[in-house]
Design a protein around this motif. Structure first.
Motif, PDB file in Angstrom:
ATOM      1  N   PHE A 291      34.001 -15.767  58.023  1.00 61.50           N
ATOM      2  CA  PHE A 291      32.985 -14.926  57.375  1.00 61.50           C
ATOM      3  C   PHE A 291      32.977 -13.530  57.990  1.00 61.50           C
ATOM      4  O   PHE A 291      33.007 -12.519  57.272  1.00 61.50           O
ATOM      5  N   VAL A 292      32.913 -13.472  59.316  1.00 66.34           N
ATOM      6  CA  VAL A 292      32.843 -12.169  59.995  1.00 66.34           C
ATOM      7  C   VAL A 292      34.104 -11.354  59.703  1.00 66.34           C
ATOM      8  O   VAL A 292      34.028 -10.157  59.401  1.00 66.34           O
ATOM      9  N   THR A 293      35.260 -11.994  59.787  1.00 70.71           N
ATOM     10  CA  THR A 293      36.524 -11.285  59.561  1.00 70.71           C
ATOM     11  C   THR A 293      36.616 -10.778  58.131  1.00 70.71           C
ATOM     12  O   THR A 293      36.993  -9.618  57.888  1.00 70.71           O
ATOM     13  N   GLN A 294      36.276 -11.632  57.149  1.00 70.30           N
ATOM     14  CA  GLN A 294      36.335 -11.220  55.747  1.00 70.30           C
ATOM     15  C   GLN A 294      35.345 -10.103  55.463  1.00 70.30           C
ATOM     16  O   GLN A 294      35.646  -9.154  54.720  1.00 70.30           O
ATOM     17  N   ALA A 295      34.159 -10.207  56.057  1.00 69.47           N
ATOM     18  CA  ALA A 295      33.155  -9.162  55.848  1.00 69.47           C
ATOM     19  C   ALA A 295      33.636  -7.820  56.390  1.00 69.47           C
ATOM     20  O   ALA A 295      33.475  -6.776  55.738  1.00 69.47           O
ATOM     21  N   PHE A 296      34.243  -7.817  57.570  1.00 70.39           N
ATOM     22  CA  PHE A 296      34.804  -6.583  58.110  1.00 70.39           C
ATOM     23  C   PHE A 296      35.901  -6.040  57.196  1.00 70.39           C
ATOM     24  O   PHE A 296      35.962  -4.833  56.915  1.00 70.39           O
ATOM     25  N   ARG A 297      36.763  -6.906  56.730  1.00 69.39           N
ATOM     26  CA  ARG A 297      37.858  -6.464  55.853  1.00 69.39           C
ATOM     27  C   ARG A 297      37.342  -5.922  54.521  1.00 69.39           C
ATOM     28  O   ARG A 297      37.988  -5.084  53.899  1.00 69.39           O
ATOM     29  N   ASN A 298      36.176  -6.403  54.105  1.00 68.36           N
ATOM     30  CA  ASN A 298      35.599  -5.922  52.846  1.00 68.36           C
ATOM     31  C   ASN A 298      34.729  -4.688  53.038  1.00 68.36           C
ATOM     32  O   ASN A 298      34.107  -4.216  52.086  1.00 68.36           O
ATOM     33  N   GLY A 299      34.664  -4.172  54.271  1.00 63.48           N
ATOM     34  CA  GLY A 299      33.940  -2.930  54.524  1.00 63.48           C
ATOM     35  C   GLY A 299      32.493  -3.084  54.917  1.00 63.48           C
ATOM     36  O   GLY A 299      31.751  -2.082  54.945  1.00 63.48           O
ATOM     37  N   ALA A 300      32.029  -4.291  55.222  1.00 61.39           N
ATOM     38  CA  ALA A 300      30.636  -4.478  55.630  1.00 61.39           C
ATOM     39  C   ALA A 300      30.401  -3.872  57.005  1.00 61.39           C
ATOM     40  O   ALA A 300      31.288  -3.863  57.862  1.00 61.39           O
ATOM     41  N   SER A 301      29.209  -3.362  57.219  1.00 62.62           N
ATOM     42  CA  SER A 301      28.855  -2.789  58.518  1.00 62.62           C
ATOM     43  C   SER A 301      28.487  -3.904  59.492  1.00 62.62           C
ATOM     44  O   SER A 301      28.163  -5.026  59.102  1.00 62.62           O
ATOM     45  N   ALA A 302      28.521  -3.556  60.765  1.00 62.43           N
ATOM     46  CA  ALA A 302      28.147  -4.531  61.791  1.00 62.43           C
ATOM     47  C   ALA A 302      26.701  -4.979  61.609  1.00 62.43           C
ATOM     48  O   ALA A 302      26.369  -6.157  61.787  1.00 62.43           O
ATOM     49  N   HIS A 303      25.822  -4.049  61.215  1.00 68.50           N
ATOM     50  CA  HIS A 303      24.414  -4.396  61.010  1.00 68.50           C
ATOM     51  C   HIS A 303      24.267  -5.415  59.890  1.00 68.50           C
ATOM     52  O   HIS A 303      23.501  -6.385  60.012  1.00 68.50           O
ATOM     53  N   ALA A 304      24.993  -5.193  58.785  1.00 66.35           N
ATOM     54  CA  ALA A 304      24.893  -6.120  57.654  1.00 66.35           C
ATOM     55  C   ALA A 304      25.403  -7.509  58.034  1.00 66.35           C
ATOM     56  O   ALA A 304      24.835  -8.527  57.620  1.00 66.35           O
ATOM     57  N   ILE A 305      26.468  -7.554  58.819  1.00 65.12           N
ATOM     58  CA  ILE A 305      27.013  -8.846  59.250  1.00 65.12           C
ATOM     59  C   ILE A 305      26.040  -9.541  60.191  1.00 65.12           C
ATOM     60  O   ILE A 305      25.766 -10.744  60.047  1.00 65.12           O
ATOM     61  N   MET A 306      25.504  -8.798  61.149  1.00 66.60           N
ATOM     62  CA  MET A 306      24.572  -9.377  62.114  1.00 66.60           C
ATOM     63  C   MET A 306      23.310  -9.899  61.434  1.00 66.60           C
ATOM     64  O   MET A 306      22.741 -10.905  61.867  1.00 66.60           O
ATOM     65  N   ARG A 307      22.889  -9.253  60.381  1.00 62.65           N
ATOM     66  CA  ARG A 307      21.688  -9.690  59.670  1.00 62.65           C
ATOM     67  C   ARG A 307      21.868 -11.100  59.115  1.00 62.65           C
ATOM     68  O   ARG A 307      20.923 -11.876  59.026  1.00 62.65           O
ATOM     69  N   HIS A 308      23.108 -11.416  58.738  1.00 63.14           N
ATOM     70  CA  HIS A 308      23.374 -12.737  58.164  1.00 63.14           C
ATOM     71  C   HIS A 308      23.751 -13.764  59.233  1.00 63.14           C
ATOM     72  O   HIS A 308      23.297 -14.905  59.195  1.00 63.14           O
ATOM     73  N   THR A 309      24.584 -13.354  60.182  1.00 60.33           N
ATOM     74  CA  THR A 309      25.105 -14.320  61.157  1.00 60.33           C
ATOM     75  C   THR A 309      24.141 -14.619  62.291  1.00 60.33           C
ATOM     76  O   THR A 309      24.234 -15.664  62.927  1.00 60.33           O
ATOM     77  N   GLY A 310      23.234 -13.671  62.583  1.00 64.09           N
ATOM     78  CA  GLY A 310      22.319 -13.873  63.692  1.00 64.09           C
ATOM     79  C   GLY A 310      22.872 -13.440  65.030  1.00 64.09           C
ATOM     80  O   GLY A 310      22.255 -13.710  66.064  1.00 64.09           O
ATOM     81  N   HIS A 311      24.052 -12.769  65.042  1.00 67.05           N
ATOM     82  CA  HIS A 311      24.562 -12.242  66.306  1.00 67.05           C
ATOM     83  C   HIS A 311      23.558 -11.249  66.884  1.00 67.05           C
ATOM     84  O   HIS A 311      22.917 -10.492  66.148  1.00 67.05           O
ATOM     85  N   SER A 312      23.421 -11.247  68.201  1.00 71.29           N
ATOM     86  CA  SER A 312      22.412 -10.410  68.836  1.00 71.29           C
ATOM     87  C   SER A 312      22.890  -9.000  69.127  1.00 71.29           C
ATOM     88  O   SER A 312      22.079  -8.081  69.209  1.00 71.29           O
ATOM     89  N   THR A 313      24.199  -8.796  69.287  1.00 64.53           N
ATOM     90  CA  THR A 313      24.709  -7.468  69.596  1.00 64.53           C
ATOM     91  C   THR A 313      25.999  -7.205  68.816  1.00 64.53           C
ATOM     92  O   THR A 313      26.772  -8.135  68.551  1.00 64.53           O
ATOM     93  N   PRO A 314      26.267  -5.940  68.467  1.00 64.92           N
ATOM     94  CA  PRO A 314      27.527  -5.604  67.795  1.00 64.92           C
ATOM     95  C   PRO A 314      28.746  -5.918  68.655  1.00 64.92           C
ATOM     96  O   PRO A 314      29.835  -6.146  68.129  1.00 64.92           O
ATOM     97  N   ALA A 315      28.573  -5.930  69.977  1.00 64.50           N
ATOM     98  CA  ALA A 315      29.702  -6.201  70.870  1.00 64.50           C
ATOM     99  C   ALA A 315      30.292  -7.580  70.603  1.00 64.50           C
ATOM    100  O   ALA A 315      31.502  -7.786  70.742  1.00 64.50           O
TER     101      ALA A 315
END
Length: 392
Positions: free
Chosen positions: A346-370
């Motif tokens: 999910f994270v890899t595909q989202a990055f490849r599709n141009g999603a921002s780190a904030h948009a990905i974190m909102r869905h995945t629940g990751h606490s930091t962009p790092a």
């Protein structure tokens, strides 16, 4: 490393003497046994079951080593822990490879510290000698190229669609279709929801609901980064194609679960033999009535009966590998897949599709962009990379 670290003796321990009434430890209150049991239980539940299990096994290993070497395990001197780590780092397999990874050694130190704190002693892992030893071992491993990190390969959208299509094409009996419906739900819901396998298998039927506008609403009661159970909701939208629609995958498996809970295997056979061909969306149809507290994902026995208990995380790992193998994936690729391939995908595909780190974190629940940057470096290294703009 400072010389005084190695010059210490295990008996060089100074005990601070209270200098004022404020520094005197409070006396232990007299409490009922029931209250003490409840407090102990709550304290034990502050860590996940798997963490407690690992700590117990790690502590048993450490105490056995101390017994063989003639050292005190509790309290353990930092030099004892450092020697223990060096001994483990020098252990190799029959093939000459390092047996234990640096992350395993770090977990051992955490487990040793946990048992020390419970006994009222300072954790030896906080001592500079132990931290420096771990750092040195990591450098040694890195310099020798040994025990590199081997993350699970991500499954991207095209992979998910290919695997799901093959699973459906290979279903030639009602028993095959029961398995296909469950496995398809694992792939599509797990991928679109960016779930960890532990999160998937923890879901109950009440945790998943169908929203008429959004698609699926899946409530996570707790997760790896939310051990205290504040909870969150992940929305999995309806999609254009019914073949890859997560709400449709949920519906098809939910129908099987509801039929089995209501009438057992005969009801499941009747459901599948009278079902319309899956050539369009089914996610808008009547919602199956399931037992709210029952596990959503379950093991399936050879006779087609569903288990009463939740599917295990290890079983999810096996499902992903087995279905990828059946879809014709190279054996070397299959060995790189596992339960984390859906979330990583999910994270890899989202990055490849141009999603921002904030948009990905909102869905995945990751606490930091790092945390996301690891996925980007390993699986989407050209996204946002200046090397693509060199004009070569």
């Amino acid at each position: 490393m400072p010389d005084d670290l190695l010059s210490r003796r295990p008996d060089d321990v100074s005990v601070p003497v209270p200098t004022s009434p404020d520094s005197v430890a409070p006396s232990v209150p007299a409490l009922p046994v029931e209250t003490l049991t409840q407090v102990a239980g709550a304290a034990a539940r502050s860590r996940s079951e798997s963490t407690r299990r690992n700590y117990a096994a790690d502590w048993q290993r450490f105490t056995a080593w101390c017994g063989r070497e003639g050292h005190a395990a509790l309290p353990a001197h930092p030099l004892t822990v450092a020697a223990y780590l060096h001994d483990a780092a020098a252990t190799v397999t029959e093939a000459g490879e390092r047996t234990y990874s640096p992350s395993t050694l770090a977990r051992w130190v955490a487990g040793i510290g946990y048992h020390h704190r419970r006994a009222g002693h300072p954790a030896p892992g906080a001592d500079e000698l132990v931290t420096a030893t771990l750092s040195g071992i990591r450098r040694d491993y890195a310099a020798a190229g040994e025990r590199p990190r081997t993350p699970r390969a991500p499954l991207l959208t095209a992979d998910i669609v290919t695997i799901v299509e093959r699973a459906r094409a290979d279903s030639t009996s009602w028993a095959d279709e029961v398995l296909e419906r469950r496995d398809t739900a694992i792939f599509l819901v797990g991928f679109a929801g960016a779930f960890r396998r532990s999160e998937l298998v923890a879901l109950t039927c009440r945790d998943v609901s169908l929203h008429r506008l959004d698609g699926l609403h899946i409530r996570l009661r707790k997760s790896k980064t939310d051990q205290e159970g504040r909870g969150s909701v992940r929305a999995l939208p309806f999609t254009h194609s019914h073949a890859s629609c997560p709400p449709c995958a949920w519906m098809r498996w939910a129908q099987v679960v509801a039929a089995f809970d209501a009438g057992g295997r005969p009801a499941v056979i009747r459901l599948l033999r009278t079902a319309e061909p899956f050539d369009g969306h089914v996610c808008r149809g009547p919602r199956p009535r399931m037992v709210p507290s029952s596990p959503w994902l379950r093991a399936i026995r050879k006779n087609g009966n569903l288990s009463d208990t939740a599917l295990s995380g290890a079983a999810v790992h096996q499902v992903i590998r087995r279905r990828a193998e059946q879809a014709g994936y190279d054996p070397e690729i299959v060995q790189q897949l596992g339960g984390h391939s859906l979330r990583a995908g999910f994270v890899t595909q989202a990055f490849r599709n141009g999603a921002s780190a904030h948009a990905i974190m909102r869905h995945t629940g990751h606490s930091t962009p790092a945390m996301l940057e690891t996925y980007a470096r390993e699986h989407a290294p050209l996204i946002g990379n200046a090397v693509t703009n060199l004009g070569l």
